[in-house]
Design a protein around this motif. Structure first.
Motif, PDB file in Angstrom:
ATOM      1  N   UNK A   5      69.261  49.757  15.886  1.00 23.81           N
ATOM      2  CA  UNK A   5      70.543  49.532  16.409  1.00 23.81           C
ATOM      3  C   UNK A   5      69.950  48.849  17.952  1.00 23.81           C
ATOM      4  N   UNK A   6      71.036  48.090  18.297  1.00 30.53           N
ATOM      5  CA  UNK A   6      70.330  47.212  19.435  1.00 30.53           C
ATOM      6  C   UNK A   6      70.766  47.554  20.761  1.00 30.53           C
ATOM      7  N   UNK A   7      71.445  48.611  20.697  1.00 33.00           N
ATOM      8  CA  UNK A   7      72.078  49.209  22.173  1.00 33.00           C
ATOM      9  C   UNK A   7      72.706  50.585  21.974  1.00 33.00           C
ATOM     10  N   UNK A   8      73.201  51.062  22.995  1.00 30.35           N
ATOM     11  CA  UNK A   8      74.004  52.261  22.856  1.00 30.35           C
ATOM     12  C   UNK A   8      73.082  53.458  22.834  1.00 30.35           C
ATOM     13  N   UNK A   9      73.723  54.394  22.314  1.00 35.66           N
ATOM     14  CA  UNK A   9      72.940  56.037  22.283  1.00 35.66           C
ATOM     15  C   UNK A   9      71.896  55.929  21.500  1.00 35.66           C
ATOM     16  N   UNK A  10      71.946  55.059  20.283  1.00 36.52           N
ATOM     17  CA  UNK A  10      70.799  55.062  19.419  1.00 36.52           C
ATOM     18  C   UNK A  10      69.879  53.706  19.276  1.00 36.52           C
ATOM     19  N   UNK A  11      69.933  53.044  20.525  1.00 37.57           N
ATOM     20  CA  UNK A  11      69.081  51.927  20.782  1.00 37.57           C
ATOM     21  C   UNK A  11      67.752  51.879  20.263  1.00 37.57           C
ATOM     22  N   UNK A  12      67.210  51.180  19.316  1.00 34.66           N
ATOM     23  CA  UNK A  12      65.997  51.100  18.658  1.00 34.66           C
ATOM     24  C   UNK A  12      65.793  52.008  17.423  1.00 34.66           C
ATOM     25  N   UNK A  13      66.815  52.635  17.082  1.00 35.56           N
ATOM     26  CA  UNK A  13      66.713  53.580  15.654  1.00 35.56           C
ATOM     27  C   UNK A  13      67.363  52.972  14.772  1.00 35.56           C
ATOM     28  N   UNK A  14      66.647  53.486  13.656  1.00 30.33           N
ATOM     29  CA  UNK A  14      67.045  52.711  12.388  1.00 30.33           C
ATOM     30  C   UNK A  14      68.614  52.932  11.665  1.00 30.33           C
ATOM     31  N   UNK A  15      68.986  51.970  11.281  1.00 28.82           N
ATOM     32  CA  UNK A  15      70.498  52.073  10.762  1.00 28.82           C
ATOM     33  C   UNK A  15      70.562  51.338   9.432  1.00 28.82           C
ATOM     34  N   UNK A  16      71.596  51.356   8.809  1.00 25.68           N
ATOM     35  CA  UNK A  16      71.463  51.206   7.298  1.00 25.68           C
ATOM     36  C   UNK A  16      72.006  49.381   7.404  1.00 25.68           C
TER      37      UNK A  16
END
Length: 148
Positions: A5-16
């Motif tokens: 995730x490039x921004x927001x609440x989960x910035x830096x966390x993995x996504x599918x």
């Protein structure tokens, strides 16, 4: 194909991974100060033809304020045509189509800017994959491990 995730609440966390040119994903939520809300829009897709017709006042949806559709004040019909399997450029390509009423968001700024509630129209093109090698399904045909 995953990413971060490039921004927001989960910035830096993995996504599918995301969809579209901006690679958006429900996994990468905006920050609380940027989030206006979800827009539940009931949609029925078909491989046949989907037609929406305006009433005598030119309105397609309950609560619609401006006649017409999609920026065309004189529009009175919206037609989308899907493509069934075996009907497209390859045996497994298909298109799903549908028309809907996009509800108001509850934000006057958004609703007045984009004229909600109002009509919308969607077409989704895709290809269906078939895996005949069930023993190798998870690695070859279905990396998301959705096999039975």
């Amino acid at each position: 194909m995953g990413g971060l995730c490039s921004g927001g609440q989960r910035a830096g966390l993995a996504c599918a991974g995301g969809v579209g040119s901006k690679q958006t994903s429900r996994e990468c939520l905006p920050s609380a100060s940027q989030f206006i809300g979800e827009l539940p829009a009931p949609l029925t897709l078909t491989t046949a033809t989907s037609t929406a017709t305006a009433d005598v006042d030119g309105l397609f949806c309950p609560g619609q304020k401006v006649p017409g559709a999609l920026g065309q004040f004189d529009a009175r019909t919206i037609t989308q045509t899907g493509v069934p399997l075996l009907g497209g450029p390859s045996a497994f390509s298909t298109s799903l189509a549908g028309n809907l009423c996009v509800p108001a968001t509850g934000s006057g700024l958004v609703d007045n800017s984009v004229d909600l509630p109002g009509p919308g129209s969607v077409s989704v093109t895709g290809t269906i994959s078939v895996c005949a090698l069930t023993g190798a399904c998870n690695s070859l045909c279905n990396p998301c491990a959705l096999c039975p």
